[in-house]
Write a protein that holds these residues in place. Structure first.
Motif, PDB file in Angstrom:
ATOM      1  N   ASP A  21       6.577   2.576  12.686  1.00  0.00           N
ATOM      2  CA  ASP A  21       6.020   1.402  13.485  1.00  0.00           C
ATOM      3  C   ASP A  21       6.918   0.426  13.820  1.00  0.00           C
ATOM      4  O   ASP A  21       6.854  -0.509  14.662  1.00  0.00           O
ATOM      5  N   LYS A  31      -2.938   3.169  11.688  1.00  0.00           N
ATOM      6  CA  LYS A  31      -1.905   3.106  10.575  1.00  0.00           C
ATOM      7  C   LYS A  31      -2.469   2.536   9.090  1.00  0.00           C
ATOM      8  O   LYS A  31      -3.254   1.612   9.454  1.00  0.00           O
ATOM      9  N   SER A  49      -2.570   0.067   6.833  1.00  0.00           N
ATOM     10  CA  SER A  49      -2.064  -1.545   6.913  1.00  0.00           C
ATOM     11  C   SER A  49      -2.730  -2.351   6.112  1.00  0.00           C
ATOM     12  O   SER A  49      -4.011  -2.497   5.620  1.00  0.00           O
ATOM     13  N   LYS A  50      -2.076  -3.343   5.688  1.00  0.00           N
ATOM     14  CA  LYS A  50      -2.296  -4.409   4.769  1.00  0.00           C
ATOM     15  C   LYS A  50      -3.362  -5.015   5.375  1.00  0.00           C
ATOM     16  O   LYS A  50      -4.173  -5.680   4.634  1.00  0.00           O
ATOM     17  N   SER A  51      -3.425  -5.314   6.745  1.00  0.00           N
ATOM     18  CA  SER A  51      -4.232  -6.242   7.367  1.00  0.00           C
ATOM     19  C   SER A  51      -5.347  -5.469   7.706  1.00  0.00           C
ATOM     20  O   SER A  51      -6.496  -6.143   8.395  1.00  0.00           O
ATOM     21  N   LYS A  65      -0.769  -7.720  17.245  1.00  0.00           N
ATOM     22  CA  LYS A  65      -1.146  -8.432  16.220  1.00  0.00           C
ATOM     23  C   LYS A  65      -1.627  -9.905  16.952  1.00  0.00           C
ATOM     24  O   LYS A  65      -2.296 -10.446  16.299  1.00  0.00           O
ATOM     25  N   HIS A  93       0.897  -1.388  -0.155  1.00  0.00           N
ATOM     26  CA  HIS A  93       0.003  -0.004  -0.156  1.00  0.00           C
ATOM     27  C   HIS A  93       0.867   1.183  -0.042  1.00  0.00           C
ATOM     28  O   HIS A  93       2.078   1.086  -0.011  1.00  0.00           O
TER      29      HIS A  93
END
Ligand code: AQP
Length: 347
Positions: A161, A209, A211-213, A125, A28
């Motif tokens: 991060d 943030k 974020s990909k997830s 996470k 991203h």
């Protein structure tokens, strides 16, 4: 630094830059501005740059094996499309250099549980399901220390991060040098967290943030998004009703506006002050289309080159193979020396 960290000894080896990106999904804008663009700038300044695809880090959470291979090639394609030159930068998959795993084990025995217990990324996470998280997710920062110190990297360009993980790497380097009486064997690397976009935020929530997830695809601009999708995501980005302020201080307490200004600055190569000087007093009705045009024109060449490369996996594989061989030439002697220092048997 932790309270266990001994005095930093001097390292007098060459300057080396190292960083990596996880092969865990589509890249991203945060990865592009916080990492990829920085790698290219450092390469263009003539620094020796090592960039890897972190496939071993990726499997700390479940990855479909067939997709992992494709994701590894996709990150390599993003490196190349962003401007990394395989003749200058060493680009390789982490798992292709066995020394990463060897050094990570030794560092698992150097790092202290208390140090890892403080890592906020693991807490974020693993969430409420710590017991079900992989052990790898917990020791992830130790593998990251091995990735860096295997190349005796002196500087590590990362987004905000990763700051805490870099501090852990510094602690491990210092403790290894101290415990084994080898002052200056490992450098104590410096994080490079610079530029207007070290922490690109979600387009849906200025406090989170990018974020990909993130489950919302509208929260991020993916490097694979087409022009219409980019424009539509920026149009839908959360903002407040006020026009942009006349001074930078006016962005305080306005996280979404602050984020969009930072993105504009990073893409245009301007400071945030310059962006405010240009757009201060204007509403988002004017600013968002300008940002969308800029994002599309900046990312379109990268996206097009990524697509071309993804259609030619043999070219990517050639780069990765040559990079892995070059990386191993640096890494293997370092891990051999570490094994000797630790006292492992050898003929
Ligand atoms: N939002 C961001 N702004 C600036 N830099 C960022 N980076 C990541 N997100 C931002 C930087 O990109 C590099 C590679 O990150 P990574 O893929 O290895 O891991 P990550 O930080 O965990 O990335 P994501 O998107 O947040 O992934 P998930 O959602 O899987 O956790 C690093 O230099 C990072 O700082």
């Amino acid at each position: 630094m932790t309270d266990q960290t001994p005095a930093v000894a001097t390292y007098d080896g060459p300057r080396r830059i190292l960083s990596g990106i996880q092969a865990s999904g589509a890249l991203h804008l945060g990865n592009y501005l916080g990492a990829l663009k920085r790698f290219v700038e450092l390469q263009d300044q003539g620094a020796p740059v090592y960039v890897f695809v972190a496939d071993m880090h990726a499997i700390t959470v479940w990855q479909d094996p067939a997709k992992l291979t494709a994701q590894t090639r996709e990150i390599a394609a993003a490196y190349l499309a962003s401007g990394l030159d395989p003749e200058k930068a060493t680009i390789f998959p982490q798992s292709a250099v066995r020394a990463h795993a060897e050094l990570a084990w030794i560092f698992n025995c150097v790092a202290r549980l208390g140090w890892l217990d403080r890592m906020t990324q693991f807490k974020e996470k693993s969430g409420k399901h710590k017991e079900r998280s992989s052990v790898g997710l917990y020791t992830y920062p130790v593998l990251q220390a091995a990735d860096i110190l295997l190349y005796k990297a002196t500087e590590v360009p990362v987004g905000e991060d990763q700051k805490q993980h870099l501090e852990l790497t510094r602690d491990i380097a210092a403790k290894f040098n101290n415990d084994f009486g080898v002052p200056g064997f490992f450098p104590v690397p410096e994080p490079i967290i610079q530029g207007p976009a070290t922490r690109v935020m979600s387009l849906r929530d200025g406090a989170a943030k990018m974020s990909k997830s993130d489950p919302s695809d509208n929260s991020r601009i993916n490097l694979t998004d087409d022009a219409d999708t980019i424009a539509s995501k920026i149009k839908k980005a959360k903002t407040d009703p006020e026009p942009l302020p006349e001074t930078l201080d006016g962005l305080n307490e306005r996280p979404e506006a602050k984020n969009l200004v930072a993105i504009y600055a990073a893409l245009a190569g301007l400071t945030r002050e310059q962006v405010i000087a240009q757009f201060g007093g204007q509403g988002f009705g004017a600013f968002k289309p300008a940002l969308a045009d800029l994002a599309v024109s900046s990312l379109a060449p990268v996206t097009a080159e990524m697509r071309r490369l993804m259609d030619d996996p043999a070219e990517i594989d050639r780069v990765l193979k040559a990079g892995a061989e070059r990386a191993a030439e640096v890494a293997d002697p370092v891990v051999d020396e570490v094994k000797k220092i630790v006292g492992f048997w050898r003929a």
